[in-house]
Structure formats: structure tokens, C-alpha cells
Design an enzyme around this catalytic site. Structure first.
Site, PDB file in Angstrom:
ATOM      1  N   THR A 242      51.641   9.751 -31.260  1.00  0.00           N
ATOM      2  CA  THR A 242      52.359  10.799 -30.534  1.00  0.00           C
ATOM      3  C   THR A 242      51.921  10.739 -29.070  1.00  0.00           C
ATOM      4  O   THR A 242      51.117   9.895 -28.693  1.00  0.00           O
ATOM      5  CB  THR A 242      52.047  12.204 -31.103  1.00  0.00           C
ATOM      6  OG1 THR A 242      50.705  12.559 -30.746  1.00  0.00           O
ATOM      7  CG2 THR A 242      52.231  12.249 -32.610  1.00  0.00           C
ATOM      8  N   CYS A 243      52.406  11.663 -28.271  1.00  0.00           N
ATOM      9  CA  CYS A 243      52.021  11.670 -26.861  1.00  0.00           C
ATOM     10  C   CYS A 243      50.553  12.048 -26.674  1.00  0.00           C
ATOM     11  O   CYS A 243      49.959  11.728 -25.653  1.00  0.00           O
ATOM     12  CB  CYS A 243      52.913  12.621 -26.071  1.00  0.00           C
ATOM     13  SG  CYS A 243      52.836  14.327 -26.635  1.00  0.00           S
ATOM     14  N   ASN A 244      49.951  12.708 -27.656  1.00  0.00           N
ATOM     15  CA  ASN A 244      48.570  13.148 -27.520  1.00  0.00           C
ATOM     16  C   ASN A 244      47.555  12.368 -28.342  1.00  0.00           C
ATOM     17  O   ASN A 244      46.359  12.554 -28.174  1.00  0.00           O
ATOM     18  CB  ASN A 244      48.444  14.627 -27.890  1.00  0.00           C
ATOM     19  CG  ASN A 244      48.980  15.515 -26.802  1.00  0.00           C
ATOM     20  OD1 ASN A 244      48.826  15.222 -25.626  1.00  0.00           O
ATOM     21  ND2 ASN A 244      49.618  16.597 -27.186  1.00  0.00           N
ATOM     22  N   ARG A 245      48.024  11.508 -29.246  1.00  0.00           N
ATOM     23  CA  ARG A 245      47.069  10.765 -30.065  1.00  0.00           C
ATOM     24  C   ARG A 245      47.701   9.540 -30.712  1.00  0.00           C
ATOM     25  O   ARG A 245      48.912   9.465 -30.894  1.00  0.00           O
ATOM     26  CB  ARG A 245      46.464  11.646 -31.145  1.00  0.00           C
ATOM     27  CG  ARG A 245      47.470  12.124 -32.159  1.00  0.00           C
ATOM     28  CD  ARG A 245      46.807  13.025 -33.178  1.00  0.00           C
ATOM     29  NE  ARG A 245      47.809  13.679 -33.983  1.00  0.00           N
ATOM     30  CZ  ARG A 245      47.544  14.419 -35.019  1.00  0.00           C
ATOM     31  NH1 ARG A 245      46.297  14.602 -35.391  1.00  0.00           N
ATOM     32  NH2 ARG A 245      48.493  14.980 -35.701  1.00  0.00           N
TER      33      ARG A 245
END
Length: 75
Positions: free
Chosen positions: A50-53
Site C-alpha cells: 500500500t502507500c504506507n507499507r
């Protein structure tokens, strides 16, 4: 009975800056390619990107860690 190695490697917004997360993020096609390549080597695999991980979960016969690393480096 064969020993199985379960691994989880990843990074997230707490452990890595955005520039590093962007370099290691999988596109949908890259994730499919990685899953297929790892399955061909006898691993079970799941990728969460995802954009965060980005997280990679695998199971493989004990001693197959270098095969996992080689496969990922080839992608």
C-alpha cells in the site's frame, strides 16, 4: 516431516521514509510476477503493498531462504 520456514519482511511509515517505501512498493503486475516466481520455487506467498507499507509473507522448506532472496532480487 519437512520443517517449514515462515517469514515476514516489510517496512512501513514508522520504520522508513516515504522515498524508501516508494522504491520498494509493488505495482499490481510486479506483485503478480513475484507471487508466481516464488510459487514456482515451492513457496507459499502473500504480498501486501500500500502507500504506507510493503510486506512479504512466505512459507518455504527450511534452508530455502537464499532461494527467496534470489527470486526477489531477480524481479
Amino acid at each position: 516431516m519437512t520443517d517449514t520456514l515462515v517469514t515476514c519482511v516489510g517496512l512501513n511509515h514508522v520504520t522508513s521514509p516515504v522515498e524508501e517505501r516508494e522504491r520498494l512498493a509493488f505495482t499490481a503486475q510486479e506483485a503478480r510476477d513475484a507471487v508466481l516466481a516464488l510459487k514456482e520455487r515451492g513457496s507459499s506467498v502473500a504480498i501486501l503493498s500500500t502507500c504506507n507499507r510493503t510486506e512479504l509473507y512466505t512459507t518455504a522448506p527450511s534452508g530455502a531462504g537464499s532461494d527467496l532472496t534470489d527470486t526477489l532480487n531477480d524481479l
